[in-house]
Design an enzyme around this catalytic site. Structure first.
Site, mmCIF file in Angstrom:
data_model
loop_
_atom_site.group_PDB
_atom_site.id
_atom_site.type_symbol
_atom_site.label_atom_id
_atom_site.label_comp_id
_atom_site.label_asym_id
_atom_site.label_seq_id
_atom_site.Cartn_x
_atom_site.Cartn_y
_atom_site.Cartn_z
ATOM 1 N N ASP A 185 -15.402 51.320 -23.547
ATOM 2 C CA ASP A 185 -15.742 52.628 -22.995
ATOM 3 C C ASP A 185 -14.979 53.680 -23.787
ATOM 4 O OD1 ASP A 185 -16.871 54.389 -20.804
ATOM 5 O OD2 ASP A 185 -14.725 54.760 -20.538
ATOM 6 N N GLU A 269 -21.309 51.654 -25.083
ATOM 7 C CA GLU A 269 -22.280 52.438 -24.332
ATOM 8 C C GLU A 269 -22.907 53.460 -25.269
ATOM 9 O OE1 GLU A 269 -22.489 55.014 -20.165
ATOM 10 O OE2 GLU A 269 -20.592 54.755 -21.219
ATOM 11 N N CYS A 322 -18.858 49.865 -8.993
ATOM 12 C CA CYS A 322 -17.687 49.021 -8.733
ATOM 13 C C CYS A 322 -17.892 47.668 -9.418
ATOM 14 C CB CYS A 322 -17.505 48.825 -7.233
ATOM 15 S SG CYS A 322 -16.150 47.699 -6.812
ATOM 16 N N CYS A 325 -18.125 44.596 -6.453
ATOM 17 C CA CYS A 325 -19.265 44.434 -5.527
ATOM 18 C C CYS A 325 -20.537 45.125 -6.025
ATOM 19 C CB CYS A 325 -18.903 44.959 -4.150
ATOM 20 S SG CYS A 325 -18.629 46.749 -4.111
ATOM 21 N N CYS A 341 -13.410 51.966 -3.942
ATOM 22 C CA CYS A 341 -14.789 51.625 -3.583
ATOM 23 C C CYS A 341 -14.942 51.695 -2.057
ATOM 24 C CB CYS A 341 -15.139 50.236 -4.093
ATOM 25 S SG CYS A 341 -16.800 49.692 -3.608
ATOM 26 N N CYS A 344 -16.071 47.816 -0.754
ATOM 27 C CA CYS A 344 -15.167 46.657 -0.731
ATOM 28 C C CYS A 344 -13.691 47.042 -0.730
ATOM 29 C CB CYS A 344 -15.454 45.737 -1.922
ATOM 30 S SG CYS A 344 -15.044 46.467 -3.542
ATOM 31 N N ASP A 351 -11.948 54.070 -16.507
ATOM 32 C CA ASP A 351 -12.341 53.599 -17.841
ATOM 33 C C ASP A 351 -12.405 52.075 -17.900
ATOM 34 O OD1 ASP A 351 -12.426 56.225 -18.592
ATOM 35 O OD2 ASP A 351 -10.422 56.237 -19.495
#
Length: 376
Positions: A185, A269, A322, A325, A341, A344, A351
């Site tokens: 990232d 990405e 996340c 989950c 999150c 969860c 990052d």
């Protein structure tokens, strides 16, 4: 496999005079092609084909009294200049670039040669010029296909020697270990974070030296245009930019080489950098990071080593998802570097979580392409 090597040139005064004329001839052919195409469209509404209608005029021009001086220089490089003008218009109409601009003698100069070229132990040879002294710092293997001679704004000369080595590119890896796949990232404060939670700091080569840049830029603006002192000030400013650029290139080559050596596949990405540069607050930082150039280096190093370079879709919500989950957190803003999150309860480092999600999505794409990923 094609491999390019950039070497430093030290031409004599006579050779500098010839290269100046060569650059001028290349520049003239490009500018004339752009001007003729523009004029015919504005005056007569005719869109001339640069390759089919303008390129044949080169041989006619060399036989005329007015443009006979073009015959003193490499004909292939002049034809290549015309092709570059044609490509510039195609890129403009395809909305990949802006409208073609005329080349200036004050900017970077270049000339392409692909016939009667050769390289020796400490020299290179281009058409219609005596061998030019060169520092061959790396063994050049294979058949020399082309040599591109350039002169930067500082006034130094270089040659990019393209060779065909005879080797074949290695076949991409078919069976991969999950532990040898890296998701990365890109960022501004931290240059990149990978899926192993390793961070590489951003050197910020230009941002750290803005004070020196402002001083040199002001020195140029204070000088009278066309004066000798302005030329000296411009040379100092160009030298500063070249130093920053070289530091950035060295940093990116080292990071990309280490990353390719340590992994079997690299998953970045995809970034729409042009759109991101519209944000005036961070545009300089984005340009200084030069993510596009870094991805180019990663891609060709992976291809050369038989590794895989698999960019994922730009719009994949890697930062908002996340990694435990897969819940998508819509309330995440750019300023929040950590978030919990709501599904969860896991504390996510923005990052690092993005790098894990990018890796997972990359594995999905690898499997869809027929590769085997082992859980090791």
């Amino acid at each position: 496999m094609l491999q390019a090597t950039k070497v430093r040139l030290y031409p004599t005064n006579e050779q500098k005079e010839f290269l100046s004329g060569q650059f001028g001839a290349v520049r003239f052919c490009f500018n004339r092609s752009v001007a003729l195409k523009k004029r015919f469209y504005e005056k007569k509404g005719i869109s001339l084909s640069i390759i089919k209608e303008l390129k044949p005029l080169l041989s006619i021009a060399k036989k005329s009294r007015k443009y006979a001086w073009l015959a003193q220089y490499d004909s292939i490089s002049l034809q290549e200049a015309v092709r570059h003008a044609d490509k510039a218009f195609k890129n403009f109409f395809a909305k990949r670039a802006k409208y073609p601009k005329f080349k200036s003698k004050n900017g970077k100069q270049s000339s392409y040669h692909c016939t009667s070229v050769s390289v020796g132990g400490n020299w290179i040879k281009v058409p219609k010029c005596n061998p030019i002294k060169a520092v061959i710092h790396r063994l050049i293997l294979g058949v020399v296909r082309s040599i591109t001679v350039t002169k930067d704004r500082v006034g130094d000369y270089y040659a990019s020697v393209l060779c065909e080595t005879g080797e074949k590119e290695p076949e991409p890896i078919k069976v991969l270990k999950e532990s040898a796949i890296k998701g990365i990232d890109a960022g501004i404060k931290v240059f990149l974070t990978d899926s192993d939670n390793q961070e590489i700091e951003n050197p910020k080569g230009l941002t750290r030296h803005l004070k020196a840049l402002r001083k040199l830029s002001k020195a140029v603006s204070r000088k009278q245009k066309g004066s000798h002192r302005r030329k000296k000030a411009v040379a100092k400013l160009s030298k500063f930019h070249r130093k920053v650029s070289r530091k950035r290139e060295d940093f990116q080559h080292k990071v990309s080489k280490r990353m390719v050596d340590e992994s079997q596949a690299v998953i970045p990405e995809s970034l729409r950098i042009k759109n991101m540069l519209r944000n005036k607050r961070i545009s300089r930082l984005i340009a200084d990071a030069a993510w596009g150039n870094f991805y180019i280096k990663l891609a060709y190093k992976c291809r050369k080593a038989g590794k895989l370079f698999v960019p994922i879709d730009t719009f994949y919500p890697s930062s908002k998802t996340c990694p435990r989950c897969l819940h998508k957190f819509e309330g995440l803003t750019l300023a929040r570097r950590r978030w919990i999150c709501p599904h969860c309860g896991q504390l996510n480092q923005r990052d690092y979580a993005a790098a894990l999600n990018i890796k997972r999505q990359g594995i999905v794409q690898l499997k869809a392409a027929g590769h085997t990923v082992l859980r090791q």
